[in-house]
Design an enzyme around this catalytic site. Structure first.
Site, short mmCIF file in Angstrom:
data_model
loop_
_atom_site.label_atom_id
_atom_site.label_comp_id
_atom_site.label_asym_id
_atom_site.label_seq_id
_atom_site.Cartn_x
_atom_site.Cartn_y
_atom_site.Cartn_z
N ASN A 1 0.85 -1.19 0.00
CA ASN A 1 0.00 0.00 0.00
C ASN A 1 0.89 1.24 0.00
OD1 ASN A 1 0.51 0.88 2.84
ND2 ASN A 1 -0.34 -1.16 3.25
N ILE B 1 -3.12 -6.92 14.45
CA ILE B 1 -2.12 -6.78 15.51
C ILE B 1 -2.64 -5.88 16.62
CG2 ILE B 1 0.31 -6.24 15.97
CD1 ILE B 1 0.73 -6.48 12.89
N PHE C 1 -4.45 3.80 14.82
CA PHE C 1 -4.71 4.81 13.82
C PHE C 1 -5.87 4.32 12.96
CE2 PHE C 1 -1.32 8.12 13.50
CZ PHE C 1 -0.62 7.78 14.65
N LYS D 1 -11.95 -2.62 18.09
CA LYS D 1 -10.60 -3.13 18.29
C LYS D 1 -10.23 -3.20 19.77
CE LYS D 1 -8.98 -2.25 13.76
NZ LYS D 1 -7.88 -2.71 12.91
N1 CTP Z 1 -3.99 -2.75 12.22
C1 CTP Z 1 -3.21 -3.77 12.72
N2 CTP Z 1 -3.20 -4.99 12.11
C2 CTP Z 1 -3.96 -5.22 11.01
C3 CTP Z 1 -4.77 -4.18 10.48
C4 CTP Z 1 -4.75 -2.96 11.10
O1 CTP Z 1 -2.50 -3.58 13.72
N3 CTP Z 1 -3.92 -6.41 10.44
C5 CTP Z 1 -4.02 -1.47 12.92
C6 CTP Z 1 -3.39 -0.32 12.17
O2 CTP Z 1 -2.03 -0.20 12.50
C7 CTP Z 1 -4.21 0.84 12.67
C8 CTP Z 1 -5.56 0.26 12.91
O3 CTP Z 1 -5.36 -1.13 13.04
O4 CTP Z 1 -3.72 1.32 13.92
C9 CTP Z 1 -6.62 0.55 11.91
O5 CTP Z 1 -6.23 0.23 10.63
P1 CTP Z 1 -7.22 0.45 9.40
O6 CTP Z 1 -6.55 -0.09 8.18
O7 CTP Z 1 -7.75 1.83 9.37
O8 CTP Z 1 -8.42 -0.46 9.87
P2 CTP Z 1 -8.90 -1.86 9.42
O9 CTP Z 1 -8.80 -2.79 10.57
O10 CTP Z 1 -8.22 -2.27 8.18
O11 CTP Z 1 -10.44 -1.56 9.18
P3 CTP Z 1 -11.22 -1.17 7.84
O12 CTP Z 1 -10.63 -2.00 6.75
O13 CTP Z 1 -12.62 -1.52 8.21
O14 CTP Z 1 -11.05 0.30 7.66
#
Ligand code: CTP
Length: 397
Positions: free
Chosen positions: A208, A305, A323, A341
């Site tokens: 990404n 995570i 975030f 979360k």
């Molecule tokens: N995050 C994480 N591990 C993942 C996905 C996300 O630790 N596998 C953490 C990111 O570091 C961030 C937060 O979760 O602090 C939110 O990430 P975001 O991409 O906005 O959320 P998603 O869980 O992907 O939710 P959505 O796809 O519904 O927006």
């Protein structure tokens, strides 16, 4: 914040010297007294008059200026400061420092001093990458000099890469950290940052657009407030923070393992843009093109995570910050995300392409806590980080 701190600011000759003028202004705004020194080459880029006007102080230029020697000798000048800051620092001044040469006022001051020295290098990317500069850099660091930057970016010479002088506010933050209170000393904080790369085969991956800028800036601000930071980073575009313990990973699974190893911690901040999915059954061999036969990718969900750490029964960090990168209904989505979360705070931002936030230098955030949503004005990622770090310090102390 720098009230009455005496800073001897040495400007050496490079195009970044113009940023030195802004640096003087920023240091003085925070209460510092700035005594400027210009090298001969620096005078080609900024005039002694503008420097002395901004500094509100005489400019020192020449080792053999007898008036100066009568008023204040170079030995005394070099010791009368609380900090010597060289910004911009050219490859040449770094070479002189590494060798202990003293053939002009600036290099003589640097050799004669027992005051802490910080340098903010600025030069062409090839000059920075040159083995000689890297040798000199290692030497001056070993001699106890702190080095700020340089940053990656477009350079005045038309090339791209490391060599841009750190922004004045980043330098000010490093100076403030040098003098400042260290409310996070003794606190251990895990920070994730950057994108993850999820392999399709040994040469291809899914990724990404995260540059790692916000996570890195926040980790730096936490280090600057005295925290012991474990910085778990995917393949980011920006250099990792000074003074953090850096753990480099590629995939979400590796990031999860690195975070678990880094715990326990007083706080954990999840700024990484973790890929939600990995490719199921990624190939150990390069996929070959076959006429008329398109490969199909199928996905498996990556571990979350943040949710995992926020919901730990034992060993949960006292403060867990996530975030939320959103493109629509930022506050509603982020508020729901915080509950889903299980984290304490969510730092929400709008990553719609027209905001220029993802990959850019500015951010406009909404901080969501159990007390509600607070929208902050748009500011640099460095300023967002300084303020967030301070909030984290308030919460932990
Ligand atoms: N995050 C994480 N591990 C993942 C996905 C996300 O630790 N596998 C953490 C990111 O570091 C961030 C937060 O979760 O602090 C939110 O990430 P975001 O991409 O906005 O959320 P998603 O869980 O992907 O939710 P959505 O796809 O519904 O927006």
């Amino acid at each position: 914040m720098l009230q009455d701190k005496r800073i001897l600011l040495i400007l050496t000759g490079g195009i970044a010297a113009y940023k030195g003028l802004d640096l003087i202004r920023r240091l003085r705004e925070r209460g510092a007294q700035v005594t400027p020194v210009l090298t001969r080459a620096a005078e080609q880029f900024v005039t002694p008059l503008s420097v002395s006007a901004l500094a509100g102080h005489k400019v020192y230029r020449d080792l053999f200026d007898l008036t100066d020697e009568a008023e204040m000798g170079h030995i005394q000048l070099s010791r009368s400061a609380d900090l010597i800051l060289v910004a911009p620092a050219t490859a040449d001044i770094m070479a002189k420092m590494a060798q202990g040469r003293a053939d002009d006022l600036a290099s003589t001051l640097l050799l004669a001093t027992d005051t802490p020295v910080m340098v903010a290098p600025a030069m062409n990317v090839r000059m920075w990458d040159h083995a000689a500069t890297q040798r000199n850099l290692a030497q001056i660091k070993q001699d106890g000099v702190s080095v700020i930057g340089p940053n990656d970016g477009d350079m005045a010479c038309g090339e791209f890469g490391p060599g841009r002088m750190s922004e004045p506010l980043e330098i000010v933050a490093a100076v403030a950290a040098h003098f400042g209170p260290r409310p996070l000393s003794g606190k251990r904080i895990v920070v994730t940052s950057g994108p993850t790369h999820e392999p399709i085969d040994p040469v291809r991956y899914i990724a990404n657009r995260s540059s790692g800028a916000q996570g890195t800036a926040l980790a730096q601000a936490l280090v600057d407030l005295g925290a012991e930071v474990v910085f778990v980073t995917g393949p980011a575009e920006v250099s990792p923070p000074r003074g953090a313990h850096v753990v480099s990973v590629q995939t979400a699974a590796e990031m999860m393992a690195a975070v678990e190893t880094a715990l326990p911690a007083d706080a954990a901040v999840f700024a990484a843009a973790v890929a939600d999915w990995r490719v199921r059954g990624a190939s150990a061999r390069k996929l070959k093109k076959q006429a008329g036969d398109l490969p199909t990718l199928s996905f498996a969900e990556n571990p979350d995570i943040l949710a995992h750490v926020a919901q730990l029964d034992s060993g949960r960090p006292g403060l867990v910050v996530g975030f939320a990168a959103e493109t629509d209904d930022v506050i509603d989505n982020a508020t729901a995300k915080r509950l889903r979360k299980g984290c304490d705070w969510i730092v929400a931002n709008d990553v719609s392409p027209e905001t220029g936030i993802m990959g850019g230098t500015e951010n406009a955030i909404t901080l969501i806590t159990d007390a509600g949503a607070e929208t902050w004005p748009r500011m640099s990622k460095t300023d967002v980080s300084a303020q967030l770090a301070q909030r984290i310090a308030n919460a932990l102390t």
